[in-house]
Design an enzyme around this catalytic site. Structure first.
Site, PDB file in Angstrom:
ATOM      1  N   GLU A  90       0.831  -1.202   0.000  1.00 43.22           N
ATOM      2  CA  GLU A  90       0.000   0.000   0.000  1.00 43.22           C
ATOM      3  C   GLU A  90       0.876   1.265   0.000  1.00 43.22           C
ATOM      4  O   GLU A  90       1.942   1.295   0.614  1.00 43.22           O
ATOM      5  CB  GLU A  90      -0.930   0.000   1.214  1.00 43.22           C
ATOM      6  CG  GLU A  90      -1.968  -1.114   1.116  1.00 43.22           C
ATOM      7  CD  GLU A  90      -3.089  -1.004   2.145  1.00 43.22           C
ATOM      8  OE1 GLU A  90      -4.232  -1.294   1.777  1.00 43.22           O
ATOM      9  OE2 GLU A  90      -2.828  -0.628   3.305  1.00 43.22           O
ATOM     10  N   CYS A 103       3.484   8.662   0.842  1.00 41.08           N
ATOM     11  CA  CYS A 103       3.979   7.836   1.935  1.00 41.08           C
ATOM     12  C   CYS A 103       4.306   6.462   1.352  1.00 41.08           C
ATOM     13  O   CYS A 103       3.411   5.766   0.879  1.00 41.08           O
ATOM     14  CB  CYS A 103       2.898   7.732   3.016  1.00 41.08           C
ATOM     15  SG  CYS A 103       3.321   6.634   4.374  1.00 41.08           S
ATOM     16  N   CYS A 110       6.413  -6.383   8.438  1.00 36.03           N
ATOM     17  CA  CYS A 110       7.413  -5.744   9.302  1.00 36.03           C
ATOM     18  C   CYS A 110       7.712  -6.651  10.491  1.00 36.03           C
ATOM     19  O   CYS A 110       6.793  -7.162  11.127  1.00 36.03           O
ATOM     20  CB  CYS A 110       6.900  -4.392   9.795  1.00 36.03           C
ATOM     21  SG  CYS A 110       8.096  -3.530  10.829  1.00 36.03           S
ATOM     22  N   CYS A 114       5.411  -3.868  16.513  1.00 34.05           N
ATOM     23  CA  CYS A 114       4.852  -3.007  17.560  1.00 34.05           C
ATOM     24  C   CYS A 114       3.413  -3.466  17.808  1.00 34.05           C
ATOM     25  O   CYS A 114       2.698  -3.804  16.855  1.00 34.05           O
ATOM     26  CB  CYS A 114       4.902  -1.547  17.116  1.00 34.05           C
ATOM     27  SG  CYS A 114       6.581  -1.046  16.708  1.00 34.05           S
ATOM     28  N   CYS A 117       0.285  -1.778  15.721  1.00 36.88           N
ATOM     29  CA  CYS A 117       0.407  -1.386  14.311  1.00 36.88           C
ATOM     30  C   CYS A 117      -0.047  -2.479  13.347  1.00 36.88           C
ATOM     31  O   CYS A 117       0.413  -3.621  13.435  1.00 36.88           O
ATOM     32  CB  CYS A 117       1.867  -1.012  14.028  1.00 36.88           C
ATOM     33  SG  CYS A 117       2.201  -0.693  12.297  1.00 36.88           S
ATOM     34  N   CYS A 331      -1.700   6.698   9.482  1.00 42.18           N
ATOM     35  CA  CYS A 331      -0.529   6.064  10.089  1.00 42.18           C
ATOM     36  C   CYS A 331      -0.897   4.749  10.739  1.00 42.18           C
ATOM     37  O   CYS A 331      -1.844   4.678  11.524  1.00 42.18           O
ATOM     38  CB  CYS A 331       0.003   6.943  11.208  1.00 42.18           C
ATOM     39  SG  CYS A 331       0.998   8.257  10.641  1.00 42.18           S
TER      40      CYS A 331
HETATM   41  N1  SAH Z   1       8.453   1.573  10.824  1.00 45.72           N
HETATM   42  C1  SAH Z   1       8.657   2.954  10.916  1.00 45.72           C
HETATM   43  C2  SAH Z   1       7.912   3.758   9.881  1.00 45.72           C
HETATM   44  C3  SAH Z   1       6.494   3.323   9.548  1.00 45.72           C
HETATM   45  S1  SAH Z   1       5.252   3.574  10.730  1.00 45.72           S
HETATM   46  C4  SAH Z   1       8.322   3.446  12.307  1.00 45.72           C
HETATM   47  O1  SAH Z   1       7.768   2.695  13.077  1.00 45.72           O
HETATM   48  O2  SAH Z   1       8.684   4.574  12.621  1.00 45.72           O
HETATM   49  C5  SAH Z   1       4.912   5.325  10.725  1.00 45.72           C
HETATM   50  C6  SAH Z   1       4.403   5.842  12.051  1.00 45.72           C
HETATM   51  O3  SAH Z   1       3.047   5.415  12.320  1.00 45.72           O
HETATM   52  C7  SAH Z   1       5.214   5.364  13.253  1.00 45.72           C
HETATM   53  O4  SAH Z   1       5.453   6.412  14.131  1.00 45.72           O
HETATM   54  C8  SAH Z   1       4.279   4.343  13.869  1.00 45.72           C
HETATM   55  O5  SAH Z   1       4.574   4.081  15.220  1.00 45.72           O
HETATM   56  C9  SAH Z   1       2.949   5.022  13.671  1.00 45.72           C
HETATM   57  N2  SAH Z   1       1.797   4.153  13.866  1.00 45.72           N
HETATM   58  C10 SAH Z   1       1.721   2.816  13.790  1.00 45.72           C
HETATM   59  N3  SAH Z   1       0.458   2.392  14.023  1.00 45.72           N
HETATM   60  C11 SAH Z   1      -0.281   3.504  14.240  1.00 45.72           C
HETATM   61  C12 SAH Z   1      -1.669   3.747  14.505  1.00 45.72           C
HETATM   62  N4  SAH Z   1      -2.537   2.743  14.531  1.00 45.72           N
HETATM   63  N5  SAH Z   1      -2.076   5.020  14.682  1.00 45.72           N
HETATM   64  C13 SAH Z   1      -1.209   6.049  14.588  1.00 45.72           C
HETATM   65  N6  SAH Z   1       0.098   5.885  14.308  1.00 45.72           N
HETATM   66  C14 SAH Z   1       0.564   4.624  14.147  1.00 45.72           C
HETATM   67 FE1  SF4 Z   2       6.889  -1.866  11.942  1.00 46.31          FE
HETATM   68 FE2  SF4 Z   2       4.561  -0.689  12.441  1.00 46.31          FE
HETATM   69 FE3  SF4 Z   2       6.399  -0.843  14.361  1.00 46.31          FE
HETATM   70 FE4  SF4 Z   2       6.777   0.804  12.266  1.00 46.31          FE
HETATM   71  S1  SF4 Z   2       5.182   0.953  13.811  1.00 46.31           S
HETATM   72  S2  SF4 Z   2       8.279  -0.606  13.172  1.00 46.31           S
HETATM   73  S3  SF4 Z   2       5.813  -0.404  10.620  1.00 46.31           S
HETATM   74  S4  SF4 Z   2       5.366  -2.572  13.392  1.00 46.31           S
END
Ligand code: SAH
Ligand code: SF4
Length: 341
Positions: A90, A103, A110, A114, A117, A331
């Protein structure tokens, strides 16, 4: 066959020189493909027949296939692209008053996982190569017929877990003979891979760096980001300081607001103590819901209270308006498998 979009201009020039052409031919080809957006050799009026034949025989311009294209009520657009090997990714286009921002995704899934996410729901299948990241920008520009002025490397995946291709991608889209997207208009976001933050601070680039902090201490951060057990928060802050010192640039910390988890006033106080004296900016983002998880984003009131508290303590911070959440384009809502949509 080499995929043209995966080559930096220097790599292209060297390859051409090795094959008996001139270095400037690389610049000409870059201009045709990226500035004039043609891959049709017969239209490249300033290149020789011999070079044209070489391009046809040696380079592929294979693109992405668009599977779905959704448009949000706020103008944000989300694309599901299929790669040459059949996998899907995506990509999101956001419209701002300062221009259009894309983006991009850097990995299929990944591994950082986290707990909040959607992108991490699928384990990493593989890294994207540089061409697959570049083509996302090209394809969005082609479909919308609008210039892409900004790029955020914040789609699916951890860009610093695919460091080489991410750097190559930045180099390619930044090239003055190519898309010429200014380094200051490019932002890379990492979950905090400390050794790579250090490497990044030594790159001679003006690219913006954002770190997903999301917590003011180890206990909270480890409970939502497993990566914190490998690189604890103090190491992340030390690395951020090293980046700021080496580059003289301000660093961004992303902080998603999760109700009752990291959004209390004392969390804001702890965060301001942690960041005091560091040239940084905190980007507060209210958590976007993901159906598989029970997390709730902070209410507008709690988010504003947290924001004010940081400002009162001298920390520069903004509370960001989310874009595209009605089409799961915000995000953390991106996924690499269509079956999950
Ligand atoms: N992997 C990298 C970049 C992609 S994620 C990272 O983690 O930084 C981009 C941003 O979206 C990150 O700050 C991530 O923590 C945030 N993010 C992930 N899930 C989210 C959610 N459900 N709502 C808002 N931000 C989220
Ligand atoms: Fe991976 Fe999502 Fe964590 Fe970014 S926020 S490192 S995309 S699991």
């Amino acid at each position: 066959m080499k995929n043209f979009y995966g080559m930096t201009k220097d790599e292209l020039c060297n390859y051409l020189v090795e094959n008996g052409f001139k270095k400037f031919n690389g610049k000409q080809l870059y201009e045709w493909v990226y500035k004039k957006q043609t891959t049709e050799v017969s239209l490249m009026t300033n290149i020789s027949k011999k070079l044209g034949a070489f391009v046809r025989d040696n380079f592929s311009f294979k693109g992405l296939t668009t599977k779905t294209h959704q448009i949000s009520s706020d103008g944000t657009e989300k694309f599901l692209f299929e790669l040459a090997d059949g996998n899907s990714i995506e990509t999101v286009l956001m419209r701002h008053n300062y221009g259009n921002s894309v983006c991009v995704t850097t990995q299929l899934g990944c591994n950082i996982g986290c707990t909040f996410c959607a992108s991490g729901l699928q384990k990493k299948k593989r890294d994207l190569d540089a061409s697959e990241i570049v083509m996302q920008v090209l394809k969005v520009a082609e479909i919308t017929k609008e210039r892409v002025s900004h790029v955020v490397i914040m789609g699916i995946g951890e860009p610093f877990d695919n460091y080489h291709n991410t750097m190559k991608f930045i180099n390619i889209i930044n090239d003055p003979f190519g898309l010429e997207i200014g380094a200051r208009h490019i932002t890379v976001s990492t979950s905090g891979l400390v050794p790579k933050i250090i490497d990044f601070s030594k790159e001679d680039k003006q690219v913006n760096l954002a770190i997903s902090l999301h917590a003011p201490n180890n206990a909270v951060r480890s409970s939502i980001m497993k990566i914190n057990d490998v690189y604890p928060i103090e190491d992340v802050i030390d690395a951020a300081r090293e980046y700021v010192n080496a580059t003289n640039r301000r660093i961004t910390f992303e902080y998603i607001l999760l109700e009752n988890i990291n959004d209390e006033s004392w969390h804001a106080d702890e965060l301001s103590n942690l960041l005091r004296g560091l040239n940084c900016y905190v980007n507060l983002i209210r958590y976007n819901t993901v159906s598989e998880f029970n997390y709730v984003g902070s209410s507008e009131d709690r988010a504003q209270r947290f924001h004010r508290r940081l400002l009162e303590r001298g920390i520069t911070a903004t509370l960001r308006r989310e874009k595209g959440s009605d089409i799961d384009a915000a995000c953390g809502q991106l996924r690499s498998k269509k079956g999950n949509l």
